[in-house]
Design a protein around this motif. Structure first.
Motif, PDB file in Angstrom:
ATOM      1  N   ARG A 169      -2.241   9.229   8.375  1.00  0.00           N
ATOM      2  CA  ARG A 169      -3.263   9.750   7.469  1.00  0.00           C
ATOM      3  C   ARG A 169      -4.653   9.212   7.794  1.00  0.00           C
ATOM      4  O   ARG A 169      -5.592   9.441   7.049  1.00  0.00           O
ATOM      5  CB  ARG A 169      -2.883   9.403   6.024  1.00  0.00           C
ATOM      6  CG  ARG A 169      -1.607  10.097   5.579  1.00  0.00           C
ATOM      7  CD  ARG A 169      -1.178   9.701   4.187  1.00  0.00           C
ATOM      8  NE  ARG A 169      -0.063  10.532   3.743  1.00  0.00           N
ATOM      9  CZ  ARG A 169       0.459  10.501   2.527  1.00  0.00           C
ATOM     10  NH1 ARG A 169      -0.011   9.655   1.633  1.00  0.00           N
ATOM     11  NH2 ARG A 169       1.460  11.292   2.211  1.00  0.00           N
TER      12      ARG A 169
ATOM     13  N   GLY B 279      -4.532  -1.746   4.373  1.00  0.00           N
ATOM     14  CA  GLY B 279      -3.301  -1.830   3.611  1.00  0.00           C
ATOM     15  C   GLY B 279      -2.274  -2.682   4.325  1.00  0.00           C
ATOM     16  O   GLY B 279      -2.288  -2.788   5.551  1.00  0.00           O
TER      17      GLY B 279
ATOM     18  N   CYS C  50       0.761   5.818   6.627  1.00  0.00           N
ATOM     19  CA  CYS C  50      -0.660   5.508   6.384  1.00  0.00           C
ATOM     20  C   CYS C  50      -1.489   5.770   7.637  1.00  0.00           C
ATOM     21  O   CYS C  50      -2.564   6.387   7.573  1.00  0.00           O
ATOM     22  CB  CYS C  50      -0.825   4.058   5.957  1.00  0.00           C
ATOM     23  SG  CYS C  50      -0.373   3.690   4.264  1.00  0.00           S
ATOM     24  N   ARG C  51      -0.990   5.313   8.764  1.00  0.00           N
ATOM     25  CA  ARG C  51      -1.734   5.480  10.008  1.00  0.00           C
ATOM     26  C   ARG C  51      -1.863   6.956  10.377  1.00  0.00           C
ATOM     27  O   ARG C  51      -2.911   7.392  10.871  1.00  0.00           O
ATOM     28  CB  ARG C  51      -1.048   4.701  11.123  1.00  0.00           C
ATOM     29  CG  ARG C  51      -1.147   3.196  10.947  1.00  0.00           C
ATOM     30  CD  ARG C  51      -0.291   2.457  11.954  1.00  0.00           C
ATOM     31  NE  ARG C  51      -0.428   1.015  11.815  1.00  0.00           N
ATOM     32  CZ  ARG C  51       0.363   0.143  12.407  1.00  0.00           C
ATOM     33  NH1 ARG C  51       1.345   0.554  13.193  1.00  0.00           N
ATOM     34  NH2 ARG C  51       0.174  -1.160  12.225  1.00  0.00           N
TER      35      ARG C  51
ATOM     36  N   LEU D 126      -5.526   5.998   7.984  1.00  0.00           N
ATOM     37  CA  LEU D 126      -5.824   4.748   7.293  1.00  0.00           C
ATOM     38  C   LEU D 126      -5.451   3.557   8.168  1.00  0.00           C
ATOM     39  O   LEU D 126      -4.634   3.671   9.079  1.00  0.00           O
ATOM     40  CB  LEU D 126      -5.029   4.688   5.983  1.00  0.00           C
ATOM     41  CG  LEU D 126      -5.312   5.822   4.996  1.00  0.00           C
ATOM     42  CD1 LEU D 126      -4.261   5.837   3.887  1.00  0.00           C
ATOM     43  CD2 LEU D 126      -6.711   5.679   4.408  1.00  0.00           C
TER      44      LEU D 126
ATOM     45  N   ALA E  27      -3.484   0.275   8.311  1.00  0.00           N
ATOM     46  CA  ALA E  27      -2.407  -0.407   7.590  1.00  0.00           C
ATOM     47  C   ALA E  27      -1.541  -1.173   8.573  1.00  0.00           C
ATOM     48  O   ALA E  27      -1.395  -0.774   9.732  1.00  0.00           O
ATOM     49  CB  ALA E  27      -1.568   0.606   6.811  1.00  0.00           C
TER      50      ALA E  27
ATOM     51  N   CYS F 247       0.805  -1.230   0.000  1.00  0.00           N
ATOM     52  CA  CYS F 247       0.000   0.000   0.000  1.00  0.00           C
ATOM     53  C   CYS F 247       0.834   1.275   0.000  1.00  0.00           C
ATOM     54  O   CYS F 247       0.302   2.357  -0.276  1.00  0.00           O
ATOM     55  CB  CYS F 247      -0.957   0.004   1.183  1.00  0.00           C
ATOM     56  SG  CYS F 247      -0.144   0.000   2.806  1.00  0.00           S
TER      57      CYS F 247
ATOM     58  N   SER G 147       6.398   3.399   5.872  1.00  0.00           N
ATOM     59  CA  SER G 147       5.228   3.665   5.035  1.00  0.00           C
ATOM     60  C   SER G 147       3.934   3.326   5.771  1.00  0.00           C
ATOM     61  O   SER G 147       2.944   4.064   5.689  1.00  0.00           O
ATOM     62  CB  SER G 147       5.314   2.870   3.729  1.00  0.00           C
ATOM     63  OG  SER G 147       6.399   3.310   2.949  1.00  0.00           O
TER      64      SER G 147
ATOM     65  N   LEU H 291       2.263   4.664   0.824  1.00  0.00           N
ATOM     66  CA  LEU H 291       1.777   5.750   1.683  1.00  0.00           C
ATOM     67  C   LEU H 291       0.254   5.813   1.738  1.00  0.00           C
ATOM     68  O   LEU H 291      -0.301   6.703   2.362  1.00  0.00           O
ATOM     69  CB  LEU H 291       2.305   7.099   1.172  1.00  0.00           C
ATOM     70  CG  LEU H 291       3.817   7.232   1.013  1.00  0.00           C
ATOM     71  CD1 LEU H 291       4.178   8.654   0.607  1.00  0.00           C
ATOM     72  CD2 LEU H 291       4.540   6.855   2.289  1.00  0.00           C
ATOM     73  N   GLY H 292      -0.415   4.881   1.041  1.00  0.00           N
ATOM     74  CA  GLY H 292      -1.874   4.848   1.080  1.00  0.00           C
ATOM     75  C   GLY H 292      -2.559   5.607  -0.029  1.00  0.00           C
ATOM     76  O   GLY H 292      -3.744   5.904   0.059  1.00  0.00           O
TER      77      GLY H 292
END
Length: 199
Positions: free
Chosen positions: A77, A63, A74-75, A79, A81, A48, A70, A50-51
């Protein structure tokens, strides 16, 4: 694939997100549209990063990436992952818990054997008859990243699909016709396949 595991690679991806024309235009809009029109439901996004794609999947999508930096991005942001080890322990991520699997800009970073192994590892998480979307860069895009090790075109993607027991339903060039991929670095090969109904 080791070249994609460092924090430097994550930083490179972050720089690319806001470089050049991306600072002024919504360059990701066509790719968001392409993902959404596929109606993928809950997605497991393999590699995934950076998402970028995960942001355009349903909110309950997940993800997974071998680059812990990375995953942390993501987290940040908002998301969901995990690293592979974390995913194995994650709630609600067991066999058949996803509608679809997305593997975008991953297979070109590894040899064919490892690519098949990665797909085989995560396919059990997809419900029977679920979708599998494979995306790889065309010629111009392939040349932009030194961590790319193998050019994977439609034939290569179909070979991956067949080796892991998928049925290919559709293959297309996006966002422009195939010939554009020799000069436009963001043209992609897209293959949409299905897992067996009796998996």
């Amino acid at each position: 694939m080791s070249g994609t595991q460092s924090s430097d690679y994550t930083q490179r991806l972050a720089r690319l997100e806001t470089s050049g024309i991306r600072r002024f235009l919504p360059t990701q809009a066509p790719y968001r549209w392409n993902l959404k029109r596929l109606g993928l439901g809950r997605v497991i996004d393999i590699g995934c990063g950076l998402g970028r794609n995960l942001l355009n999947c349903s909110p309950d999508s997940v993800g997974v990436d071998h680059n812990a930096t990375s995953v942390a991005t993501c987290r940040e942001r908002g998301l969901t992952a995990y690293t592979p080890g974390e995913l194995a322990e994650a709630p609600d991520c067991g066999p058949g818990s996803f509608d679809s699997l997305l593997c975008a800009h991953v297979l070109e970073h590894m040899d064919e054997t490892l690519g098949n192994t990665i797909l085989e590892q995560y396919l059990p998480l997809v419900k029977p008859g679920g979708s599998v979307v494979l995306i790889c860069p065309q010629e111009a895009g392939y040349k932009t990243d030194a961590t790319h090790v193998r050019f994977v075109d439609f034939d290569g993607m179909r070979t991956h699909a067949e080796k892991v027991g998928l049925t290919v339903g559709r293959a297309y060039s996006f966002p422009f016709p195939r010939s554009v991929g020799k000069v436009f670095p963001y043209n992609e090969f897209v293959v949409v396949a299905r897992t067996p109904l009796d998996a």
